[in-house]
Design a protein around this motif. Structure first.
Motif, PDB file in Angstrom:
ATOM      1  N   ARG A 260      -2.201 -12.420  23.939  1.00 50.62           N
ATOM      2  CA  ARG A 260      -2.270 -13.754  23.332  1.00 50.62           C
ATOM      3  C   ARG A 260      -3.664 -14.340  23.452  1.00 50.62           C
ATOM      4  O   ARG A 260      -4.153 -15.016  22.531  1.00 50.62           O
ATOM      5  CB  ARG A 260      -1.242 -14.667  23.998  1.00 50.62           C
ATOM      6  N   GLN A 262      -6.467 -12.574  23.569  1.00 48.32           N
ATOM      7  CA  GLN A 262      -7.312 -11.889  22.594  1.00 48.32           C
ATOM      8  C   GLN A 262      -7.059 -12.409  21.184  1.00 48.32           C
ATOM      9  O   GLN A 262      -8.000 -12.594  20.394  1.00 48.32           O
ATOM     10  CB  GLN A 262      -7.052 -10.387  22.664  1.00 48.32           C
ATOM     11  N   VAL A 263      -5.791 -12.608  20.854  1.00 45.98           N
ATOM     12  CA  VAL A 263      -5.474 -13.149  19.516  1.00 45.98           C
ATOM     13  C   VAL A 263      -6.109 -14.520  19.341  1.00 45.98           C
ATOM     14  O   VAL A 263      -6.691 -14.821  18.280  1.00 45.98           O
ATOM     15  CB  VAL A 263      -3.943 -13.224  19.341  1.00 45.98           C
ATOM     16  N   LYS A 264      -6.014 -15.336  20.365  1.00 45.34           N
ATOM     17  CA  LYS A 264      -6.606 -16.669  20.265  1.00 45.34           C
ATOM     18  C   LYS A 264      -8.117 -16.582  20.118  1.00 45.34           C
ATOM     19  O   LYS A 264      -8.720 -17.335  19.320  1.00 45.34           O
ATOM     20  CB  LYS A 264      -6.238 -17.456  21.525  1.00 45.34           C
ATOM     21  N   ARG A 265      -8.726 -15.646  20.868  1.00 47.35           N
ATOM     22  CA  ARG A 265     -10.179 -15.500  20.776  1.00 47.35           C
ATOM     23  C   ARG A 265     -10.594 -15.021  19.388  1.00 47.35           C
ATOM     24  O   ARG A 265     -11.555 -15.538  18.793  1.00 47.35           O
ATOM     25  CB  ARG A 265     -10.666 -14.512  21.842  1.00 47.35           C
ATOM     26  N   ILE A 266      -9.860 -14.042  18.832  1.00 46.66           N
ATOM     27  CA  ILE A 266     -10.181 -13.551  17.487  1.00 46.66           C
ATOM     28  C   ILE A 266      -9.991 -14.654  16.449  1.00 46.66           C
ATOM     29  O   ILE A 266     -10.802 -14.808  15.512  1.00 46.66           O
ATOM     30  CB  ILE A 266      -9.320 -12.327  17.158  1.00 46.66           C
ATOM     31  N   GLU A 267      -8.926 -15.427  16.601  1.00 43.95           N
ATOM     32  CA  GLU A 267      -8.714 -16.532  15.673  1.00 43.95           C
ATOM     33  C   GLU A 267      -9.853 -17.545  15.743  1.00 43.95           C
ATOM     34  O   GLU A 267     -10.331 -18.027  14.714  1.00 43.95           O
ATOM     35  CB  GLU A 267      -7.375 -17.223  15.988  1.00 43.95           C
ATOM     36  N   GLN A 268     -10.281 -17.845  16.968  1.00 43.26           N
ATOM     37  CA  GLN A 268     -11.395 -18.786  17.105  1.00 43.26           C
ATOM     38  C   GLN A 268     -12.689 -18.208  16.545  1.00 43.26           C
ATOM     39  O   GLN A 268     -13.469 -18.929  15.899  1.00 43.26           O
ATOM     40  CB  GLN A 268     -11.570 -19.147  18.585  1.00 43.26           C
ATOM     41  N   GLN A 269     -12.930 -16.897  16.777  1.00 43.59           N
ATOM     42  CA  GLN A 269     -14.118 -16.277  16.182  1.00 43.59           C
ATOM     43  C   GLN A 269     -14.060 -16.286  14.660  1.00 43.59           C
ATOM     44  O   GLN A 269     -15.063 -16.561  13.989  1.00 43.59           O
ATOM     45  CB  GLN A 269     -14.255 -14.842  16.695  1.00 43.59           C
ATOM     46  N   ALA A 270     -12.879 -15.970  14.112  1.00 45.82           N
ATOM     47  CA  ALA A 270     -12.737 -15.998  12.655  1.00 45.82           C
ATOM     48  C   ALA A 270     -12.950 -17.403  12.111  1.00 45.82           C
ATOM     49  O   ALA A 270     -13.604 -17.595  11.069  1.00 45.82           O
ATOM     50  CB  ALA A 270     -11.361 -15.475  12.255  1.00 45.82           C
ATOM     51  N   GLN A 271     -12.393 -18.386  12.832  1.00 40.28           N
ATOM     52  CA  GLN A 271     -12.582 -19.766  12.387  1.00 40.28           C
ATOM     53  C   GLN A 271     -14.050 -20.163  12.458  1.00 40.28           C
ATOM     54  O   GLN A 271     -14.577 -20.829  11.530  1.00 40.28           O
ATOM     55  CB  GLN A 271     -11.726 -20.695  13.257  1.00 40.28           C
ATOM     56  N   LYS A 274     -15.853 -18.424   9.657  1.00 42.23           N
ATOM     57  CA  LYS A 274     -15.540 -19.094   8.390  1.00 42.23           C
ATOM     58  C   LYS A 274     -16.354 -20.374   8.246  1.00 42.23           C
ATOM     59  O   LYS A 274     -16.973 -20.623   7.191  1.00 42.23           O
ATOM     60  CB  LYS A 274     -14.049 -19.403   8.355  1.00 42.23           C
TER      61      LYS A 274
END
Length: 389
Positions: A260, A262-271, A274
């Motif tokens: 979870r 890592q998923v949060k970190r990837i989401e924040q990096q993607a955001q 973007k």
């Protein structure tokens, strides 16, 4: 001389001081004396007239009675400990209950039975029982209880402990008889224990035994010896299954937060990426909007400047240097990466610049020589043409 000598009428058993013969005392006379003595105690006069003897006997009997009274009074004191309660029986019937402390009761009238009401007592039971699926299991169970009403514990039934044991056997056999063998041996042990406890309370409630059941422990449940090995293997397999499930759950609980995160970190990096791209695009649009008036004013100059800026940004990341020699028409490739690596080995920037200038001059000289050679060839060809004419 012998006492029975002829002519002598003398009996050695006779007392010479007394005139009359005296034999053994008569029993009737003794009884009369005793009755006269007791009659004097109760107010009757003695017929023999022995006043002094009667007074001393009265004193002696009074002293004995007084001593017995003191002993009786002292023996009536007793102590009830802190953990006990005393049940008082008066002439064999229940009379009252006394609290801990020092008390007195009339001896030979009251009887006190101390009962411990704080200690936890244990009663085990075991036996072979038939399950619902018609299998036989051996069950060992132990119940812990304490006495809360001593008078009921003593007098509600003939034997409260025996009544509790019979109720325990009945409850346990009923519960085991309505359970399967697998439940009794493995997963349903806690259910069997809880149901036995509840049923035991219901059975002993009408008898009012004065007992409170504190805990019921299911100690041992096993199959008969003939099939014990097979059931042990089955139980071991079930325990392994439970252990593997617990280990899998522990692994899941360990890895899930990491995943979870890592998923949060990837989401924040993607955001962030973007938002960065959007902001960069907005900046480019703003920059082109500012360049548009200049481009409209002088298109050629603006176009040339944009081209140079673009080439500068592209070639800035390259380790190769291309030198365009317009005079010779050749393109010179300088291995700048090798030169920079040599520069790292004590080759200075000046040496690199000097190398570049030397190669540029050599290229220019080669270009001049080539032009001169071309001119000579052209002049030679023109001469040969004139001679032919």
């Amino acid at each position: 001389m012998a006492w029975n000598e002829p002519g002598k009428d003398k009996d050695p058993w006779k007392n010479d001081d007394k005139k009359d013969d005296q034999g053994p005392p008569d029993l009737d006379i003794v009884l009369q004396k005793v009755s006269g003595l007791f009659g004097g105690l109760f107010g009757k006069k003695s017929s023999n007239g022995g006043g002094n003897g009667s007074g001393s006997a009265k004193f002696l009997i009074g002293a004995v009675v007084a001593v017995l009274g003191v002993v009786w009074f002292i023996s009536g004191w007793y102590t009830i400990t802190e953990s006990d309660r005393g049940v008082v029986l008066r002439f064999g019937a229940y009379h009252s209950q006394v609290e801990p402390g020092l008390h007195w009761n009339p001896k030979f009238v009251d009887r006190v039975i101390p009962i411990n009401v704080e200690a936890f007592r244990t009663m085990p039971t075991t036996g072979f029982m038939l399950t619902e699926d018609e299998n036989i299991v051996q069950v060992a169970l132990e119940v812990q209880y304490r006495i809360v009403a001593p008078e009921k514990y003593l007098f509600s039934v003939t034997n409260a402990d025996n009544s509790l044991l019979q109720a325990l056997d009945s409850a346990l056999r009923f519960v085991v008889g309505h359970s399967s063998m697998d439940d009794v041996l493995t997963t349903g042990r806690e259910v069997v224990r809880q149901q036995t406890w509840e049923l035991l309370d219901k059975i002993i409630a009408p008898y009012d035994l004065g007992i409170q059941v504190v805990d019921v422990n299911l100690q041992q449940t096993r199959a008969p010896e003939q099939v014990k090995d097979a059931f042990d293997d089955a139980i071991a397999a079930q325990e392994d299954e439970v252990r593997f499930v617990r280990e899998a759950e522990a692994y899941e609980r360990e890895k899930e937060p990491i995943a979870r995160g890592q998923v949060k970190r990837i989401e924040q990096q993607a955001q962030a990426y973007k938002e960065g791209i959007i902001l960069k695009a907005q900046g480019e649009v703003a920059r082109f909007n500012k360049l548009l008036p200049e481009y409209e004013a002088s298109p050629e100059v603006t176009r040339q400047r944009l081209y140079l800026e673009t080439m500068e940004s592209v070639l800035n990341n390259s380790s190769k240097v291309l030198v365009d020699n317009k005079s010779s028409g050749n393109i010179t490739l300088l291995p700048l990466d090798k030169l920079m690596s040599n520069a790292a080995n004590n080759v200075t920037k000046a040496a690199v610049v000097s190398e570049i200038e030397t190669r540029s001059k050599a290229d220019e000289q080669a270009d001049l020589d080539e032009r001169a050679l071309s001119s000579e060839r052209l002049s030679g060809s023109s001469r040969s043409t004139g001679r032919s004419y």
